[in-house]
Design a protein around this motif. Structure first.
Motif, PDB file in Angstrom:
ATOM      1  N   TYR A 129       0.723  -1.412  -0.265  1.00 36.06           N
ATOM      2  CA  TYR A 129      -0.328   0.174   0.203  1.00 36.06           C
ATOM      3  C   TYR A 129       1.200   1.188   0.064  1.00 36.06           C
ATOM      4  CZ  TYR A 129      -3.058  -3.675   1.332  1.00 36.06           C
ATOM      5  OH  TYR A 129      -4.289  -4.062   0.889  1.00 36.06           O
ATOM      6  N   ALA A 130       2.237   1.072   0.177  1.00 37.88           N
ATOM      7  CA  ALA A 130       3.213   1.960   0.098  1.00 37.88           C
ATOM      8  C   ALA A 130       2.736   3.220  -1.310  1.00 37.88           C
ATOM      9  CB  ALA A 130       4.538   1.618  -0.128  1.00 37.88           C
ATOM     10  N   LEU A 131       2.279   2.807  -2.307  1.00 36.47           N
ATOM     11  CA  LEU A 131       2.954   3.331  -3.856  1.00 36.47           C
ATOM     12  C   LEU A 131       0.748   4.160  -3.514  1.00 36.47           C
ATOM     13  CD1 LEU A 131       3.577   3.861  -6.271  1.00 36.47           C
ATOM     14  CD2 LEU A 131       2.144   2.209  -7.418  1.00 36.47           C
ATOM     15  N   PRO A 132      -0.111   3.686  -3.131  1.00 37.86           N
ATOM     16  CA  PRO A 132      -1.423   4.706  -3.446  1.00 37.86           C
ATOM     17  C   PRO A 132      -0.946   5.696  -2.119  1.00 37.86           C
ATOM     18  CG  PRO A 132      -1.633   1.985  -2.784  1.00 37.86           C
ATOM     19  CD  PRO A 132      -0.037   2.134  -3.059  1.00 37.86           C
ATOM     20  N   ALA A 133      -0.645   5.369  -1.099  1.00 33.10           N
ATOM     21  CA  ALA A 133      -0.395   6.153   0.557  1.00 33.10           C
ATOM     22  C   ALA A 133       0.929   7.413   0.086  1.00 33.10           C
ATOM     23  CB  ALA A 133       0.759   5.499   1.474  1.00 33.10           C
ATOM     24  N   TYR A 134       1.580   7.197  -0.434  1.00 25.92           N
ATOM     25  CA  TYR A 134       2.546   8.107  -1.265  1.00 25.92           C
ATOM     26  C   TYR A 134       1.394   8.739  -2.786  1.00 25.92           C
ATOM     27  CZ  TYR A 134       6.540   9.581  -3.887  1.00 25.92           C
ATOM     28  OH  TYR A 134       7.737  10.582  -4.423  1.00 25.92           O
ATOM     29  N   TYR A 135       0.995   8.081  -3.223  1.00 27.04           N
ATOM     30  CA  TYR A 135       0.821   8.832  -4.442  1.00 27.04           C
ATOM     31  C   TYR A 135      -0.829   9.943  -3.743  1.00 27.04           C
ATOM     32  CZ  TYR A 135       3.819   8.572  -8.073  1.00 27.04           C
ATOM     33  OH  TYR A 135       5.193   8.984  -8.166  1.00 27.04           O
ATOM     34  N   LEU A 136      -0.496  10.261  -2.651  1.00 27.01           N
ATOM     35  CA  LEU A 136      -1.315  10.597  -1.550  1.00 27.01           C
ATOM     36  C   LEU A 136      -1.294  11.554  -1.137  1.00 27.01           C
ATOM     37  CD1 LEU A 136      -4.614   8.573  -1.140  1.00 27.01           C
ATOM     38  CD2 LEU A 136      -4.865   9.718  -2.110  1.00 27.01           C
ATOM     39  N   LEU A 138      -8.628  19.212 -19.646  1.00 27.80           N
ATOM     40  CA  LEU A 138      -9.518  18.597 -19.172  1.00 27.80           C
ATOM     41  C   LEU A 138     -10.149  16.794 -19.240  1.00 27.80           C
ATOM     42  CD1 LEU A 138     -12.063  21.056 -17.625  1.00 27.80           C
ATOM     43  CD2 LEU A 138     -10.751  19.558 -16.398  1.00 27.80           C
ATOM     44  N   ASP A 139     -10.339  17.080 -21.231  1.00 31.37           N
ATOM     45  CA  ASP A 139     -10.964  16.084 -21.350  1.00 31.37           C
ATOM     46  C   ASP A 139      -9.619  14.675 -21.337  1.00 31.37           C
ATOM     47  OD1 ASP A 139     -12.880  16.832 -22.712  1.00 31.37           O
ATOM     48  OD2 ASP A 139     -12.128  17.700 -24.624  1.00 31.37           O
ATOM     49  N   HIS A 140      -7.708  15.255 -21.369  1.00 25.44           N
ATOM     50  CA  HIS A 140      -7.280  14.232 -21.639  1.00 25.44           C
ATOM     51  C   HIS A 140      -6.915  13.787 -19.963  1.00 25.44           C
ATOM     52  CE1 HIS A 140      -2.749  13.148 -22.622  1.00 25.44           C
ATOM     53  NE2 HIS A 140      -2.711  13.714 -21.863  1.00 25.44           N
ATOM     54  N   LEU A 141      -6.696  15.035 -19.494  1.00 19.63           N
ATOM     55  CA  LEU A 141      -6.834  15.157 -17.440  1.00 19.63           C
ATOM     56  C   LEU A 141      -8.122  13.523 -16.674  1.00 19.63           C
ATOM     57  CD1 LEU A 141      -4.737  18.201 -17.047  1.00 19.63           C
ATOM     58  CD2 LEU A 141      -3.722  16.034 -16.618  1.00 19.63           C
ATOM     59  N   ALA A 142      -8.752  14.394 -16.846  1.00 16.03           N
ATOM     60  CA  ALA A 142      -9.787  13.596 -15.697  1.00 16.03           C
ATOM     61  C   ALA A 142     -10.342  12.154 -16.101  1.00 16.03           C
ATOM     62  CB  ALA A 142     -11.922  13.683 -16.573  1.00 16.03           C
ATOM     63  N   PRO A 143      -9.458  11.409 -17.205  1.00 11.96           N
ATOM     64  CA  PRO A 143      -9.958  10.130 -17.489  1.00 11.96           C
ATOM     65  C   PRO A 143      -8.784   9.574 -16.688  1.00 11.96           C
ATOM     66  CG  PRO A 143      -9.777  11.478 -19.577  1.00 11.96           C
ATOM     67  CD  PRO A 143      -9.636  12.242 -18.775  1.00 11.96           C
ATOM     68  N   GLN A 144      -7.551  10.719 -17.115  1.00 14.07           N
ATOM     69  CA  GLN A 144      -6.593  10.218 -16.135  1.00 14.07           C
ATOM     70  C   GLN A 144      -6.125   9.967 -14.818  1.00 14.07           C
ATOM     71  OE1 GLN A 144      -3.141  12.366 -17.911  1.00 14.07           O
ATOM     72  NE2 GLN A 144      -2.972  11.014 -19.190  1.00 14.07           N
ATOM     73  N   LEU A 145      -6.858  10.952 -14.606  1.00 15.82           N
ATOM     74  CA  LEU A 145      -7.127  11.162 -12.526  1.00 15.82           C
ATOM     75  C   LEU A 145      -7.826  10.281 -12.394  1.00 15.82           C
ATOM     76  CD1 LEU A 145      -7.122  15.142 -13.006  1.00 15.82           C
ATOM     77  CD2 LEU A 145      -5.958  14.167 -10.610  1.00 15.82           C
ATOM     78  N   ASP A 146      -8.673   9.775 -12.819  1.00 15.30           N
ATOM     79  CA  ASP A 146      -9.913   8.847 -12.602  1.00 15.30           C
ATOM     80  C   ASP A 146      -9.078   7.292 -12.380  1.00 15.30           C
ATOM     81  OD1 ASP A 146     -12.428   7.546 -12.033  1.00 15.30           O
ATOM     82  OD2 ASP A 146     -12.245   7.122 -14.307  1.00 15.30           O
ATOM     83  N   GLN A 147      -8.376   7.027 -13.137  1.00  5.06           N
ATOM     84  CA  GLN A 147      -7.571   5.704 -13.100  1.00  5.06           C
ATOM     85  C   GLN A 147      -6.486   6.009 -11.968  1.00  5.06           C
ATOM     86  OE1 GLN A 147      -4.399   5.722 -16.455  1.00  5.06           O
ATOM     87  NE2 GLN A 147      -6.222   4.334 -17.603  1.00  5.06           N
ATOM     88  N   ILE A 148      -6.047   7.002 -11.500  1.00  2.21           N
ATOM     89  CA  ILE A 148      -5.256   7.602 -10.636  1.00  2.21           C
ATOM     90  C   ILE A 148      -5.697   7.399  -9.192  1.00  2.21           C
ATOM     91  CG2 ILE A 148      -2.945   9.235  -9.318  1.00  2.21           C
ATOM     92  CD1 ILE A 148      -3.097  10.119 -11.725  1.00  2.21           C
ATOM     93  N   ILE A 149      -6.716   7.623  -9.858  1.00  4.19           N
ATOM     94  CA  ILE A 149      -7.659   8.014  -7.703  1.00  4.19           C
ATOM     95  C   ILE A 149      -8.297   6.535  -7.794  1.00  4.19           C
ATOM     96  CG2 ILE A 149     -10.045   8.803  -7.255  1.00  4.19           C
ATOM     97  CD1 ILE A 149      -9.320  11.654  -8.652  1.00  4.19           C
TER      98      ILE A 149
END
Lengths: 498, 501, 98
Positions: free
Chosen positions: B306-313, C25-36
């Motif tokens: 879980y280090a990666l997700p914690a880090y990217y927050l 926004l079109d580009h970033l929104a889906p990327q942020l969705d993945q990251i979140i």
């Protein structure tokens, strides 16, 4: 359109005001809260800055020990609990006068919390609960250019001086203040005024409201008389004198009552107090200001004041205001009524300082209440802002004690001082106010009086020495008041052989 | 005289002490090398020729006057462009700071100058140290000297590439999630992340305040230790700096005795997703250490996943606040100040124009993680996971003296490969991130070339807080044992760069 | 359902003072969705009774004495300013034009 305000008595007949106060105090530390820059007021722009307080990339804050110490002292003096462990937090919002675009402050872990203090208004004691006192930093100062009268509205651009950025601030927040409606505004004023006295006694701040080192925000809401549910509150900013604390709160009560009476709704908003016009106006809507995204400041480590340190600081505190008032009244020999007048006048600390300079209590009270407080009240200024302080009062009274001035002339000296005519000596010189102490002119005036009043001399000679009073009056009139009446009596008696 | 740029810092120092070379000669040789190869490596954003030669001349004068000098006096160094140096352009790889000349020295720079180290210039990096390839630099990508078509790692790719290309014997990096160690691994060099608080952050343009750590980069373990000793130690200007003596890193690097040292191989840092060539070299190195007398056991750190997700927050949250100061009011790029736009509009236009994609992604992510309603689920929860990761370390260090893993799951990848796949890019730092979250010391040492691509592999060592010396003990042991096999340090196997003057 | 919408990204960008274009926004929104989605994994960890860590090391009470140190000169302070006037930082109007 309905009236902007209703009469205060009408407002209070229908509504109970609920108040809360937030007071920002600039500490009198030598250096800023997080860097070593000086804190002098009025220095040329941007001469008291460094990478830290300018928010330059890479710079880091370090906490000023005296800032923490002052915060603890304030907390203790307000009967607060002192946190065993607390952190700084970043309050994130963008504003050009804030170098980092976050304010280093405290959020849910203030250094001091859960306190109380008491204020006296018209002889009644009211308890004010303190929610918290926390540490933070001041912002820079903007000058607005290109608009009317230097206001932010209509300006073409602004100029920012960061000398003030990073000066330590303590924010003191009261809990909801609920007192009899008619007393609300006066209690608020008394609280701020007493807080000023307390901060001076603690020696943690210069508390110069005119220089912005004590600033007050007032939250006011109304509820129908006797109701329990709270109304929507407004936050009035920029209330920067004791007098305006009372005026601004009174204004908000009358304004809100008018809105409610007309069936309107109070908006939860920031309002600005205008000292000159005596009204509040709606502040700018801040769409995103609600979300400050507070989080613990990672660049500063937690503050964990040891209990030993806290007790050491407690031992340095001056006596509690209520006990002190009792002691002073006894020392000075004032009646309850006299003491109440002193406290209501807001001149207590000035009188203490004046007495410390060697002036008799009665004389100090006479000048501060009779002349200075009256003048401040009539001219709508705070006592602090007058060009006359304890030093000047003591100087004038010393001249009275020495027989150089009498009370009547002393009053004229104060008049001159308040008009900004210079030091007491300069006023006396310019207005030619000194008593004539040289015997020559007095003896000449006595001769003239005797020559002009043969009847009176006859009465005296016939065994009615009290009649000589008329001659003294004549001499004083001749001297246009600038003579010491006792001296005149002495010379006259010698002349008449009584 | 043989090529001065091939010498280690220790060798250069000996030459200068014995008056066989002057610092000006040494510095000029490196400036010439930069002129010859940096057109293709692109490690430097700014070369301070005049300043470097003046510093070198000053050291030579002191030496001639018989002044006592430190062991690295007169040795040149490449400085990551994230640290301020008074009067020298400092950009952190961002357009928003283009042309900014700081009016003050960072503590690291003050200490380098006091030690007589000659600063050649500022090296390329991912913008505000956000990245693992230098492809996020606003000023172009740095190329890996081992294969110019590949990235050198990041964010401190410029610093590692500079020493790998013999443009400097020493460099300074900063490590927030692996930005010293991962480029070290990718360029066959040594990269050390000291204990958090062991080196000062004053003057380091902050990415994530609770993670950022400056540290040394070098081609040998001893060179790194000597540089470590110069920059480390308590700094009253950094509240998070540790007020203790610097661990004995130089002695450890000279000694390199691992007999009886307990080494834990982290079970979770290997297996699926790890390049076979990386794992092969890593396990050989572990065997080598066993042969040298170390006791090796396997250790489990269950929360590392879980280090990666914690880090990217945590990182984006802190970064979103740290980067708010770039508002076009006091310094840096200002766009759209046409007399009608408000300050708010000008700030927004300037940040739009001045920040690259990755910076925008992370600022928005961090703003989200801190905003009301999300704080507890994201930032707050990440901080709890951080506690659990630190507890994993504490438990592991009850059993072993140091922990080891591959420094990276793969070797250096091709330029452009992952640039628009942020998550693939983030996974570069799987092994390095836990140490940043826990604040302990860690380093990457070269341990060979992967069979698949002939590219360097890094051996990752993690040691408890303020036991940075243990890193050097392991690094030195490994280095001398491998040098025996290879007939020199790994760098001697690097291909010759074409000189393109 | 995405973990973050385009509208939310636009709101956050405003809060962070970044004037994103529609294309971004079109580009970033889906990327942020993945990251979140990725970072949201922290919620899988049972950590109710675990104290949060805000600082890598447990230091406390780091303070300096209340003493002055030399400041920058006003010239140094203003050296990076995009615009200066009367020894102050010149910034655009703070309020929008009415």
């Amino acid at each position: 359109m309905t009236a902007d305000v209703v009469a205060i008595d009408d407002a209070l007949a229908q509504y109970d005001p609920v108040m809360g106060l937030e007071v920002h105090v600039e500490l009198n530390t030598k250096s800023k809260m997080f860097c070593g820059c000086p804190t002098e007021f009025g220095a040329p722009p941007n001469t008291q800055t460094c990478p830290v307080c300018l928010g330059l990339p890479g710079a880091l804050p370090v906490v000023n020990r005296r800032g923490v110490e002052s915060a603890i002292k304030i907390g203790l003096a307000l009967n607060c609990e002192i946190a065993e462990w607390c952190r700084f937090a970043r309050k994130n919002y963008f504003y050009p006068d804030m170098p980092k675009n976050f304010q280093t402050s405290q959020y849910d872990e203030p250094i001091a919390f859960n306190g109380w203090t008491e204020v006296v208004v018209d002889g009644e004691t009211y308890r004010i609960e303190i929610e918290r006192a926390h540490m933070e930093e001041d912002t820079g100062k903007s000058t607005h250019v290109g608009g009317a009268t230097g206001r932010i509205q209509g300006a073409s651009h602004s100029l920012v001086d960061y000398n003030r950025a990073g000066i330590p601030l303590i924010e003191i927040v009261t809990k909801t203040i609920e007192v009899p409606p008619a007393k609300a505004a006066a209690v608020a004023r008394a609280f701020v005024s007493q807080l000023r006295d307390l901060l001076l006694a603690l020696d943690v701040s210069d508390v110069r409201m005119d220089q912005g080192s004590l600033r007050c925000d007032a939250n006011v809401s109304l509820k129908p008389s006797g109701a329990t549910a709270l109304g929507t509150r407004t936050e009035t900013k920029n209330v920067n004198s004791f007098r305006s604390v009372e005026r601004a709160i009174t204004y908000e009560i009358t304004r809100q009552a008018a809105v409610l009476n007309a069936g309107g709704k109070i908006l939860q908003e920031t309002r600005h107090w205008h000292e000159d016009t005596g009204i509040t106006t709606s502040g700018r809507e801040k769409s995103d200001a609600d979300d400050y995204r507070y989080f613990p400041e990672p660049d500063l480590v937690p503050v964990a004041p040891s209990r030993e340190w806290v007790e050491e600081l407690r031992a340095t505190l001056p006596e509690a205001p209520s006990l002190r008032r009792v002691r002073l009244q006894t020392d000075w020999g004032f009646t309850d009524l006299e003491m109440r007048d002193v406290i209501n006048s807001g001149a207590l600390e000035s009188i203490v300082l004046t007495i410390d300079l060697g002036v008799a209590a009665a004389a100090a009270k006479k000048w501060w209440l009779g002349e200075l407080a009256r003048f401040a009240n009539e001219s709508g200024t705070d006592l602090d802002a007058l060009p006359v302080g304890p030093a000047e009062v003591a100087e004038v009274q010393k001249l009275v004690d020495a027989g150089t001035l009498n009370d009547k002339l002393a009053r004229q000296v104060f008049e001159g001082l308040l008009a900004g005519e210079g030091t007491p000596a300069e006023v006396i010189e310019k207005r030619g106010l000194a008593l004539v102490s040289d015997d020559g002119p007095l003896l000449e005036a006595i001769d003239r009086a005797i020559a002009a009043n043969p009847g009176v001399v006859e009465k005296v000679n016939s065994g009615k020495p009290a009649a000589a009073g008329a001659l003294i009056g004549a001499v004083m009139k001749d001297m246009r008041g600038q003579a010491d009446a006792a001296k005149v009596r002495e010379l006259l008696n010698a002349k008449l052989g009584i | 005289m043989s090529d001065l740029t091939r010498k280690t810092a220790v060798e250069l120092s000996e030459l200068m002490v014995s008056k066989q070379a002057s610092s000006v000669e040494v510095t000029q040789a490196h400036l010439d090398r930069i002129g010859a190869v940096d057109g293709s490596v692109k490690a430097f954003l700014h070369v301070d020729t005049e300043g470097a030669l003046a510093q070198a001349a000053a050291v030579d004068a002191k030496r001639a006057a018989g002044e006592k000098l430190g062991p690295l006096a007169g040795v040149p160094l490449a400085l990551k462009d994230v640290l301020t140096q008074e009067g020298v352009p400092t950009t952190a790889g961002s357009k928003i700071l283009e042309g900014w000349k700081p009016p003050y020295d960072s503590t690291v720079v003050k200490r380098l100058k006091a030690a007589g180290i000659v600063i050649l210039g500022k090296t390329n990096m991912d913008e505000f140290a956000m990245g693992s390839s230098t492809e996020n630099s606003a000023y172009g990508t740095t190329h890996n000297p081992w294969d110019l078509a590949r990235i050198p790692g990041g964010s401190g790719g410029g610093s590692s590439a500079a020493i790998s290309a013999y443009e400097a014997p020493l460099a300074i990096g900063t490590d927030t999630g692996g930005s010293i160690r991962q480029p070290g691994a990718f360029t066959g060099t040594v990269g050390v992340k000291p204990t958090y608080g062991g080196t000062s952050r004053y003057g380091l343009i902050a990415l994530a305040s609770s993670l950022d750590t400056p540290g040394p980069c070098a081609r040998t373990t001893l060179d790194a230790a000597l540089l470590h000793e110069v920059i480390a130690g308590w700094d009253p200007l950094d509240s998070t700096s540790i007020n203790q003596d610097v661990p004995p890193v130089v002695a450890a690097a000279r000694n390199g005795d691992v007999s009886g040292l307990r080494i834990g191989v982290v079970k979770e840092l290997g297996g699926e997703g790890y390049q076979p060539g990386v794992e092969a070299r890593f396990h050989e190195a572990v065997e080598l250490l066993t042969k040298l007398g170390a006791e090796v056991v396997e250790v489990s750190c269950p929360h590392f996943q879980y280090a990666l997700p914690a880090y990217y927050l945590i990182l984006p949250s802190e970064a979103s606040s740290n980067l708010a100061k770039f508002d076009a009011m006091r310094y840096g790029l200002r766009v759209g100040d046409d007399g009608t736009n408000s300050a708010e509009k000008v700030t927004s236009l300037s940040r739009e124009a001045g920040f690259g994609d990755e910076v925008k992604r992370r600022i928005i992510l961090g703003t989200h993680a801190l905003s009301s309603g999300y704080y507890d689920a994201y930032y707050g929860q990440a901080q709890k996971v951080r506690t659990l990761i630190a507890q994993d370390f504490t438990k592991a260090y009850e059993q072993v003296d140091v922990l080891v893993s591959p420094a990276t799951p793969t070797t250096a990848f091709a330029i452009g490969d992952r640039i628009d796949d942020p998550i693939a890019m983030y996974k570069n730092d799987l092994c390095t991130i836990p140490s940043n979250l826990a604040g302990n010391a860690a380093a990457s040492f070269p341990c060979g070339l992967a069979d698949e691509d002939g590219l360097p592999v890094g051996f990752h060592v993690m040691a408890p807080v303020m036991r940075d010396d243990l890193l050097y003990t392991v690094g030195a042991a490994l280095e001398s044992a491998l040098a025996e096999q290879w007939g020199g340090v790994l760098m001697t196997k690097a291909p010759e760069l074409e000189v393109t003057r | 359902m995405p973990s973050i919408t385009r509208e939310e990204v636009a709101h956050l960008a405003r809060l962070a003072r970044i004037e994103l274009s529609d294309a971004e926004l079109d580009h970033l929104a889906p990327q942020l969705d993945q990251i979140i989605t990725l970072v949201g994994q922290v919620s899988q960890v049972a950590a109710d009774d675990i104290p949060p860590t805000s600082h890598a090391l447990p230091l406390t009470n780091v303070m300096r004495e209340d003493e002055n140190v030399p400041c920058l000169t006003p010239e140094q302070a203003l050296s990076g300013a995009p615009a200066a006037e009367a020894q102050r930082f010149r910034v655009p109007r703070i309020l929008e034009e009415d």
